[in-house]
Design an enzyme around this catalytic site. Structure first.
Site, mmCIF file in Angstrom:
data_model
loop_
_atom_site.group_PDB
_atom_site.id
_atom_site.type_symbol
_atom_site.label_atom_id
_atom_site.label_comp_id
_atom_site.label_asym_id
_atom_site.label_seq_id
_atom_site.Cartn_x
_atom_site.Cartn_y
_atom_site.Cartn_z
ATOM 1 N N LYS A 1 0.835 -1.317 -0.105
ATOM 2 C CA LYS A 1 0.051 0.101 0.001
ATOM 3 C C LYS A 1 0.964 1.128 0.022
ATOM 4 C CE LYS A 1 -4.317 -1.496 1.912
ATOM 5 N NZ LYS A 1 -5.323 -1.407 3.181
ATOM 6 N N ASP B 1 -10.238 3.196 2.123
ATOM 7 C CA ASP B 1 -10.328 2.748 3.502
ATOM 8 C C ASP B 1 -10.914 3.435 4.453
ATOM 9 O OD1 ASP B 1 -9.022 0.033 2.933
ATOM 10 O OD2 ASP B 1 -7.217 0.914 3.308
HETATM 11 P P1 NAP Z 1 -1.257 -3.351 10.223
HETATM 12 O O1 NAP Z 1 -0.756 -2.300 9.551
HETATM 13 O O2 NAP Z 1 -0.311 -4.560 10.309
HETATM 14 O O3 NAP Z 1 -1.632 -2.904 11.767
HETATM 15 C C1 NAP Z 1 -1.788 -3.689 12.872
HETATM 16 C C2 NAP Z 1 -2.284 -2.956 13.924
HETATM 17 O O4 NAP Z 1 -2.673 -4.033 14.953
HETATM 18 C C3 NAP Z 1 -1.167 -2.187 14.633
HETATM 19 O O5 NAP Z 1 -1.566 -1.129 15.271
HETATM 20 C C4 NAP Z 1 -0.620 -3.083 15.635
HETATM 21 O O6 NAP Z 1 0.310 -2.600 17.026
HETATM 22 C C5 NAP Z 1 -1.814 -3.931 16.160
HETATM 23 N N1 NAP Z 1 -1.697 -4.987 16.927
HETATM 24 C C6 NAP Z 1 -1.239 -6.352 16.176
HETATM 25 N N2 NAP Z 1 -1.427 -7.247 17.188
HETATM 26 C C7 NAP Z 1 -1.482 -6.860 18.327
HETATM 27 C C8 NAP Z 1 -1.541 -7.328 19.387
HETATM 28 N N3 NAP Z 1 -1.411 -8.989 19.815
HETATM 29 N N4 NAP Z 1 -1.974 -6.536 20.722
HETATM 30 C C9 NAP Z 1 -2.247 -5.450 20.286
HETATM 31 N N5 NAP Z 1 -2.332 -4.563 19.051
HETATM 32 C C10 NAP Z 1 -1.662 -5.628 18.175
HETATM 33 O O7 NAP Z 1 -2.579 -3.874 10.087
HETATM 34 P P2 NAP Z 1 -3.771 -3.042 9.252
HETATM 35 O O8 NAP Z 1 -3.624 -3.119 7.478
HETATM 36 O O9 NAP Z 1 -3.854 -1.791 9.896
HETATM 37 O O10 NAP Z 1 -5.139 -4.038 9.324
HETATM 38 C C11 NAP Z 1 -5.500 -4.228 10.842
HETATM 39 C C12 NAP Z 1 -6.737 -5.212 10.885
HETATM 40 O O11 NAP Z 1 -7.858 -4.314 10.221
HETATM 41 C C13 NAP Z 1 -6.495 -6.385 10.019
HETATM 42 O O12 NAP Z 1 -7.483 -7.389 10.763
HETATM 43 C C14 NAP Z 1 -7.346 -6.420 8.722
HETATM 44 O O13 NAP Z 1 -7.800 -7.648 8.333
HETATM 45 C C15 NAP Z 1 -8.322 -5.219 9.162
HETATM 46 N N6 NAP Z 1 -8.897 -4.570 7.951
HETATM 47 C C16 NAP Z 1 -9.952 -4.283 7.543
HETATM 48 C C17 NAP Z 1 -10.559 -3.694 6.657
HETATM 49 C C18 NAP Z 1 -12.063 -3.616 6.232
HETATM 50 O O14 NAP Z 1 -12.281 -3.156 5.266
HETATM 51 N N7 NAP Z 1 -12.790 -4.224 7.101
HETATM 52 C C19 NAP Z 1 -9.596 -3.024 5.716
HETATM 53 C C20 NAP Z 1 -8.288 -2.922 6.142
HETATM 54 C C21 NAP Z 1 -7.771 -3.650 7.328
HETATM 55 P P3 NAP Z 1 1.552 -2.374 16.802
HETATM 56 O O15 NAP Z 1 1.414 -0.992 16.267
HETATM 57 O O16 NAP Z 1 2.097 -2.250 18.106
HETATM 58 O O17 NAP Z 1 2.148 -3.605 16.233
#
Ligand code: NAP
Length: 255
Positions: free
Chosen positions: A39, A75
């Site tokens: 991205k 998004d």
């Molecule tokens: P990302 O960039 O990898 O960010 C992950 C986030 O989750 C970070 O803030 C991370 O914190 C936190 N995290 C991960 N494991 C954790 C844990 N065990 N305890 C506490 N915090 C934790 O991922 P992303 O692209 O933002 O996606 C995040 C979620 O949103 C995913 O489940 C994805 O499938 C979903 N999503 C949904 C949509 C939709 O359309 N519904 C769109 C995009 C994404 P740190 O900074 O501390 O690592």
């Protein structure tokens, strides 16, 4: 819809990203979506960026406009539409946003514009701090940050009326986990969980138990996809058909 097109999923190795984009251009395709881990890196291979993608610093949709590849980000606007379609207007609300990753960034810039105030909470507090500063500077809205372990988090939740989970906590296969202690949920704290697998996360189930309004990640997934579809085709996206197809696909993949 009478559109002579197909939507295909392709896995592109990070080292092949530039070539993949050149290939798409050569094939003169209508456009494409971009997901993890491309991205941010994709931006340098595009001809221009729409202002929302520039602000967020990430692209999830690319449109071929007469041979020029233009990057967009749906998004944040997809999240906003999902909330509104579910009867929640984030305008003037006190929002706690959990997460500081890619999805949280898009949501933070979009919702902070209209919220009364926003608290960004993240496990890695330095990322929450950086994002809060950037969002406050860009939107001129009050944005503060907290660590996920902060004892003040309880008070922040007590004085907020919308909780957004944009972390991956609660996602399958660790579907029983929740990003906060669920005893902090209450009727007048609306909950939006962007995790879509499972569709009904433990956080959402617990929110429903206390009578809070809840919005699933599936609604956002459809909205952001529908906005991409509209950018490519200039046609209104068939969201009920998209929702049914997505539910079906998730059911099959969880078997
Ligand atoms: P990302 O960039 O990898 O960010 C992950 C986030 O989750 C970070 O803030 C991370 O914190 C936190 N995290 C991960 N494991 C954790 C844990 N065990 N305890 C506490 N915090 C934790 O991922 P992303 O692209 O933002 O996606 C995040 C979620 O949103 C995913 O489940 C994805 O499938 C979903 N999503 C949904 C949509 C939709 O359309 N519904 C769109 C995009 C994404 P740190 O900074 O501390 O690592």
């Amino acid at each position: 819809m009478g559109v002579n097109a197909v939507y295909l999923a392709m896995e592109v190795e990070p080292r092949m990203l530039a070539q993949a984009v050149r290939g798409f251009k050569a094939l003169n395709i209508l456009g494409f979506n971009v997901t993890i881990p491309h991205k941010i890196k994709i931006m340098k291979y595009l001809d221009s960026l729409d202002s929302t993608a520039t602000t967020i610093g990430a692209v999830n949709t690319v449109v071929n406009r007469d041979g020029r590849l233009v990057g967009y980000n749906t998004d944040g606007t997809g999240a906003l539409e999902a909330l509104r379609k579910s009867g929640i207007d984030p305008k003037g609300r006190r929002i706690v946003l959990m997460g500081a990753g890619g999805a949280a960034r898009a949501i933070a810039f979009t919702l902070a514009e209209i919220a009364q105030r926003m608290v960004i909470v993240n496990r890695t507090v330095s990322r929450a701090k950086m994002l809060a500063r950037e969002v406050q500077k860009t939107t001129q809205s009050p944005v503060i940050y907290r660590s996920l372990n902060s004892p003040i988090l309880k008070n922040e939740l007590l004085t907020s009326d919308l909780l957004v989970n944009a972390t991956s906590v609660g996602m399958n296969p660790r579907g029983s986990e929740t990003p906060i202690d669920t005893s902090l949920l209450r009727t007048d704290l609306d909950v939006f969980d962007i995790v879509y697998s499972p569709v009904e996360t433990t956080l959402l189930k617990e929110a429903m138990k206390v009578g809070a309004k809840s919005v699933s990640g599936l609604t956002m997934l459809v909205s952001q996809g529908a906005q991409s579809f509209e950018l490519w085709t200039s046609l209104k996206a068939p969201t009920p058909i998209m929702t049914a197809a997505l539910n079906n696909a998730l059911r099959v993949s969880s078997r």
